[in-house]
Design an enzyme around this catalytic site. Structure first.
Site, PDB file in Angstrom:
ATOM      1  N   ASP A  52      37.301 -27.761  72.424  1.00  0.00           N
ATOM      2  CA  ASP A  52      35.920 -27.090  72.180  1.00  0.00           C
ATOM      3  C   ASP A  52      35.769 -27.717  70.518  1.00  0.00           C
ATOM      4  O   ASP A  52      36.590 -28.599  70.037  1.00  0.00           O
ATOM      5  CB  ASP A  52      36.081 -25.565  71.834  1.00  0.00           C
ATOM      6  CG  ASP A  52      35.868 -24.927  73.076  1.00  0.00           C
ATOM      7  OD1 ASP A  52      35.356 -25.555  74.127  1.00  0.00           O
ATOM      8  OD2 ASP A  52      36.027 -23.609  73.117  1.00  0.00           O
ATOM      9  N   LYS A  64      30.363 -26.891  72.525  1.00  0.00           N
ATOM     10  CA  LYS A  64      29.134 -26.316  72.214  1.00  0.00           C
ATOM     11  C   LYS A  64      28.631 -26.155  70.927  1.00  0.00           C
ATOM     12  O   LYS A  64      29.272 -25.679  69.988  1.00  0.00           O
ATOM     13  CB  LYS A  64      29.088 -25.038  73.212  1.00  0.00           C
ATOM     14  CG  LYS A  64      29.472 -24.979  74.726  1.00  0.00           C
ATOM     15  CD  LYS A  64      29.096 -23.489  75.197  1.00  0.00           C
ATOM     16  CE  LYS A  64      29.589 -23.705  76.750  1.00  0.00           C
ATOM     17  NZ  LYS A  64      30.844 -23.286  76.714  1.00  0.00           N
ATOM     18  N   MET A  91      30.546 -16.752  63.216  1.00  0.00           N
ATOM     19  CA  MET A  91      29.455 -17.467  63.737  1.00  0.00           C
ATOM     20  C   MET A  91      28.025 -17.004  63.166  1.00  0.00           C
ATOM     21  O   MET A  91      27.142 -16.978  63.857  1.00  0.00           O
ATOM     22  CB  MET A  91      29.474 -17.702  65.176  1.00  0.00           C
ATOM     23  CG  MET A  91      30.836 -18.405  65.802  1.00  0.00           C
ATOM     24  SD  MET A  91      30.735 -18.026  67.691  1.00  0.00           S
ATOM     25  CE  MET A  91      31.020 -16.477  67.848  1.00  0.00           C
TER      26      MET A  91
END
Length: 341
Positions: free
Chosen positions: A161, A183, A298
């Site tokens: 990732d 992503k 996040m």
């Protein structure tokens, strides 16, 4: 990650919005509590992580493009592909996958042949390989578990990732293959369904497949989805936990997530927005509990809206908080501190 740590105004401790240090209240000077939060990033240092079109990513994954007449489809490239030169990220993503496909198929053939030779020599029936979901922590490679290091070094293929740090990826064995599946807002190099199929296909070929995730695979890591999918297909999955960002950054900055008489619980919340917007997906009314530590993952891009909603739900404006980006790495940035009265 963003973290809001609720501490009573009478306490001598304070905390953060993305890692939670224990702040001593100064007797000579006090500062106002939170009135509003503004996150205005200045020119950031080089990222410790793999950004979507970084040269590091394509150097690391160059084996995927060895048979292509074009270079990897960087946005500035014009190697025969209109999508590579355009701002259409979805077309760019499809172009990238098309360039990778021949080498992925070739690697599958090599791994299947290797398995059949090994099983044939031993007179055994060939079974599928194993998949490991490995948490790599918040970025510092010294926070990896010994088991994670062993599995990383022994993998045939590693799907990694964006938030797996470059320092962690340096531990990968020389014969292993790396595939970026990261992503970020507005750009998914692979959909979750495509990641599932990659894990399944290579496990069925007998490979040892490692799925590298930042933090812990089962904390906002979609590890549960991948585990469920593979187990339904008869593939053995082992989860190797990692230090989640809340624990790693809190330890780095010296703030307890719970503290007797001050914070009797801790809650993790995602600060993600829909389609890269500025509003967090979900802020529950009970997230503003003054006796709990709230850790928002996040959440830097949605921080102003998040802080406002928490105060609307009753969180005192004087609540100590801080914002931290890229915690535990050399590029760590503490964006804001707010002291109690």
């Amino acid at each position: 990650m963003a973290l809001v740590n609720r501490l009573a105004a009478s306490s001598s401790s304070s905390s953060s919005v993305a890692a939670s240090p224990c702040l001593r209240r100064s007797s000579s000077r006090t500062r106002p509590g939170i009135r509003s939060v503004h996150y205005t990033p200045s020119g950031p240092p080089p990222s410790p992580f793999t950004e979507k079109h970084s040269p590091e990513r394509y150097r690391r994954d160059r084996w995927l493009y060895s048979d292509s007449p074009c270079q990897p489809p960087l946005p500035s490239s014009s190697c025969g592909s209109a999508a590579a030169a355009s701002s259409d990220l979805d077309s760019l993503r499809r172009d990238d996958i098309a360039l990778q496909l021949p080498e992925l198929k070739n690697l599958l053939r090599v791994l299947k042949d290797k398995r059949e030779r090994t099983c044939g020599a031993a007179g055994e029936q060939c079974g599928p390989g194993n998949v490991y979901l490995v948490g790599t922590g918040p970025g510092d490679p010294e926070l990896l578990t010994l088991k994670a290091v062993r599995v990383i070094k022994g993998a045939d293929l590693l799907l990694y990732d964006r938030l797996v740090s470059n320092d962690v990826l340096d531990l990968v064995g020389p014969d292993a293959r790396l595939l970026y599946v990261g992503k970020t807002a507005g750009y998914h190099s692979r959909t979750q369904e495509e990641i599932h199929e990659l894990l399944l296909n290579f496990a069925e070929a007998g490979a040892t497949v490692v799925r590298l995730k930042g933090g812990d695979p089962l904390v906002f890591g979609r590890g549960g989805e991948e585990m469920d999918f593979l187990q339904q297909q008869g593939i053995q999955v082992q989860v190797i936990p990692g230090i989640t960002a809340a624990s790693g950054i809190a330890a780095e900055l010296g703030v307890p997530l719970t503290h007797r008489g001050v914070a009797n619980s801790v809650r993790f919340l995602t600060g993600h927005s829909r389609k890269g917007g500025t509003d967090p997906l979900f802020v529950a009314e009970n997230a503003a509990d003054p006796d709990s530590t709230l850790v928002v993952y996040m959440g830097l891009s949605t921080l102003p809206s998040l802080a406002q909603k928490l105060m609307q739900h009753g969180l005192p404006p004087s609540t100590p908080a801080a914002a931290v980006e890229r915690g535990t790495t050399p590029q760590q940035r503490v964006r804001s501190w707010f002291h109690p009265h």
